[in-house]
Design an enzyme around this catalytic site. Structure first.
Site, PDB file in Angstrom:
ATOM      1  N   ASP A 193       0.924  -0.927  -0.295  1.00  0.00           N
ATOM      2  CA  ASP A 193       0.143   0.196  -0.222  1.00  0.00           C
ATOM      3  C   ASP A 193       0.995   1.166   0.059  1.00  0.00           C
ATOM      4  O   ASP A 193       2.222   1.183   0.968  1.00  0.00           O
ATOM      5  CB  ASP A 193      -0.811   0.153   0.865  1.00  0.00           C
ATOM      6  CG  ASP A 193      -2.469   1.123   0.932  1.00  0.00           C
ATOM      7  OD1 ASP A 193      -2.265   2.249   1.058  1.00  0.00           O
ATOM      8  OD2 ASP A 193      -3.576   0.629   1.337  1.00  0.00           O
ATOM      9  N   ILE A 194       0.917   2.152  -1.092  1.00  0.00           N
ATOM     10  CA  ILE A 194       1.471   3.152  -0.629  1.00  0.00           C
ATOM     11  C   ILE A 194       0.631   4.469   0.330  1.00  0.00           C
ATOM     12  O   ILE A 194       1.731   5.394   0.784  1.00  0.00           O
ATOM     13  CB  ILE A 194       1.443   4.001  -2.531  1.00  0.00           C
ATOM     14  CG1 ILE A 194      -0.066   4.389  -2.662  1.00  0.00           C
ATOM     15  CG2 ILE A 194       1.738   3.101  -2.907  1.00  0.00           C
ATOM     16  CD1 ILE A 194      -0.139   5.499  -3.918  1.00  0.00           C
TER      17      ILE A 194
ATOM     18  N   GLN B 183     -14.898   2.125   1.263  1.00  0.00           N
ATOM     19  CA  GLN B 183     -14.311   2.317  -0.226  1.00  0.00           C
ATOM     20  C   GLN B 183     -14.125   3.018  -0.749  1.00  0.00           C
ATOM     21  O   GLN B 183     -14.938   4.198  -0.776  1.00  0.00           O
ATOM     22  CB  GLN B 183     -15.042   0.785  -0.845  1.00  0.00           C
ATOM     23  CG  GLN B 183     -14.531  -0.147  -1.796  1.00  0.00           C
ATOM     24  CD  GLN B 183     -15.613  -0.783  -2.575  1.00  0.00           C
ATOM     25  OE1 GLN B 183     -16.016  -0.694  -2.295  1.00  0.00           O
ATOM     26  NE2 GLN B 183     -14.323  -1.249  -2.828  1.00  0.00           N
TER      27      GLN B 183
ATOM     28  N   HIS C  52     -10.452  -4.913  -2.428  1.00  0.00           N
ATOM     29  CA  HIS C  52      -9.135  -5.523  -2.175  1.00  0.00           C
ATOM     30  C   HIS C  52      -8.730  -5.728  -0.637  1.00  0.00           C
ATOM     31  O   HIS C  52     -10.165  -5.267   0.139  1.00  0.00           O
ATOM     32  CB  HIS C  52      -8.331  -4.267  -2.559  1.00  0.00           C
ATOM     33  CG  HIS C  52      -8.687  -3.300  -1.953  1.00  0.00           C
ATOM     34  ND1 HIS C  52      -9.953  -2.114  -2.417  1.00  0.00           N
ATOM     35  CD2 HIS C  52      -8.602  -1.393  -0.555  1.00  0.00           C
ATOM     36  CE1 HIS C  52     -10.077  -0.885  -2.006  1.00  0.00           C
ATOM     37  NE2 HIS C  52      -9.067  -0.965  -1.311  1.00  0.00           N
ATOM     38  N   PHE C  53      -8.893  -6.796  -0.289  1.00  0.00           N
ATOM     39  CA  PHE C  53      -8.212  -6.665   1.525  1.00  0.00           C
ATOM     40  C   PHE C  53      -6.561  -6.000   1.843  1.00  0.00           C
ATOM     41  O   PHE C  53      -6.169  -6.393   1.239  1.00  0.00           O
ATOM     42  CB  PHE C  53      -8.297  -8.065   1.764  1.00  0.00           C
ATOM     43  CG  PHE C  53      -9.639  -8.468   1.851  1.00  0.00           C
ATOM     44  CD1 PHE C  53     -10.498  -8.927   2.819  1.00  0.00           C
ATOM     45  CD2 PHE C  53     -10.031  -9.169   0.628  1.00  0.00           C
ATOM     46  CE1 PHE C  53     -11.764  -9.487   2.995  1.00  0.00           C
ATOM     47  CE2 PHE C  53     -11.270 -10.113   0.713  1.00  0.00           C
ATOM     48  CZ  PHE C  53     -12.145  -9.890   1.703  1.00  0.00           C
ATOM     49  N   HIS C  54      -7.300  -5.309   2.516  1.00  0.00           N
ATOM     50  CA  HIS C  54      -6.026  -4.537   3.106  1.00  0.00           C
ATOM     51  C   HIS C  54      -5.379  -5.345   4.543  1.00  0.00           C
ATOM     52  O   HIS C  54      -5.995  -6.060   4.938  1.00  0.00           O
ATOM     53  CB  HIS C  54      -6.562  -3.250   4.651  1.00  0.00           C
ATOM     54  CG  HIS C  54      -6.734  -1.843   3.400  1.00  0.00           C
ATOM     55  ND1 HIS C  54      -6.491  -1.312   2.963  1.00  0.00           N
ATOM     56  CD2 HIS C  54      -8.167  -1.784   2.867  1.00  0.00           C
ATOM     57  CE1 HIS C  54      -6.511  -0.018   2.370  1.00  0.00           C
ATOM     58  NE2 HIS C  54      -7.427  -0.583   2.291  1.00  0.00           N
TER      59      HIS C  54
END
Length: 135
Positions: A32-33, A95, A101-103
Site C-alpha cells: 500500500d502506498i 471503500q 481489495h483486502f488490506h
C-alpha cells in the site's frame, strides 16, 4: 475481465508500478502506498470486481487465501504482533478504490494506528431483532 479506468486493473496489467510481493493465477498482493503501519499491503483479485458483493465465489476464495498467506508472512517475516484484515464495501463502508481489495495491516505493540470504531455494548433487543431479520 478488467476495467481500463481502474487503478488496480492498471497495476495488474503492469501499466502502473507497484511493489508486488505475491502473485498467483487469480490474485495479486502489493504494498500500500499510504500504509497504516510498516508492511501494510493490499490483496486483490486480478479480474475486476467492484466489491465483495459483486465478486464470484472462486475469486473471493482465492483472495481470502492469499490474504491469509500475507497475514502469516507479515507475522513471520516482519515480526508483527497481530494483523488486521480489512475490506471496505461501498463508499459508506469507506471503500475508496472500487476494485475489491483486502488490506493486510501488520500490527505492532504500541503502534499509533487506531481504527475509527470503538466497540461499545449494543442494545440487546435491537440486536435480537436484527438477527431475526438476517435469518
Amino acid at each position: 475481465m478488467s476495467d481500463p479506468d481502474c487503478i488496480f486493473c492498471q497495476i495488474v496489467a503492469g501499466a502502473l508500478p507497484a511493489h508486488r510481493v505475491h502473485e498467483d493465477e487469480r490474485t495479486l498482493a502489493f504494498m500500500d502506498i499510504a500504509p497504516g503501519t510498516p508492511g501494510h499491503l493490499l490483496v486483490i483479485p486480478k479480474a475486476h470486481a467492484r466489491d465483495v458483493l459483486e465478486i464470484g465465489e472462486g475469486d473471493l476464495g482465492a483472495v481470502v487465501l492469499s490474504a491469509q498467506r500475507m497475514a502469516r508472512r507479515v507475522s513471520e517475516r516482519l515480526g508483527a504482533d497481530g494483523v488486521n484484515l480489512i475490506n471496505s464495501c461501498g463508499a459508506a463502508g469507506w471503500q475508496t478504490v472500487f476494485h475489491l481489495h483486502f488490506h493486510v495491516i501488520p500490527r505492532y505493540a504500541g503502534d499509533p494506528l487506531r481504527l475509527p470504531w470503538v466497540p461499545e455494548p449494543g442494545e440487546p433487543t435491537e440486536i435480537a431483532a436484527l438477527a431475526e431479520r438476517l435469518r
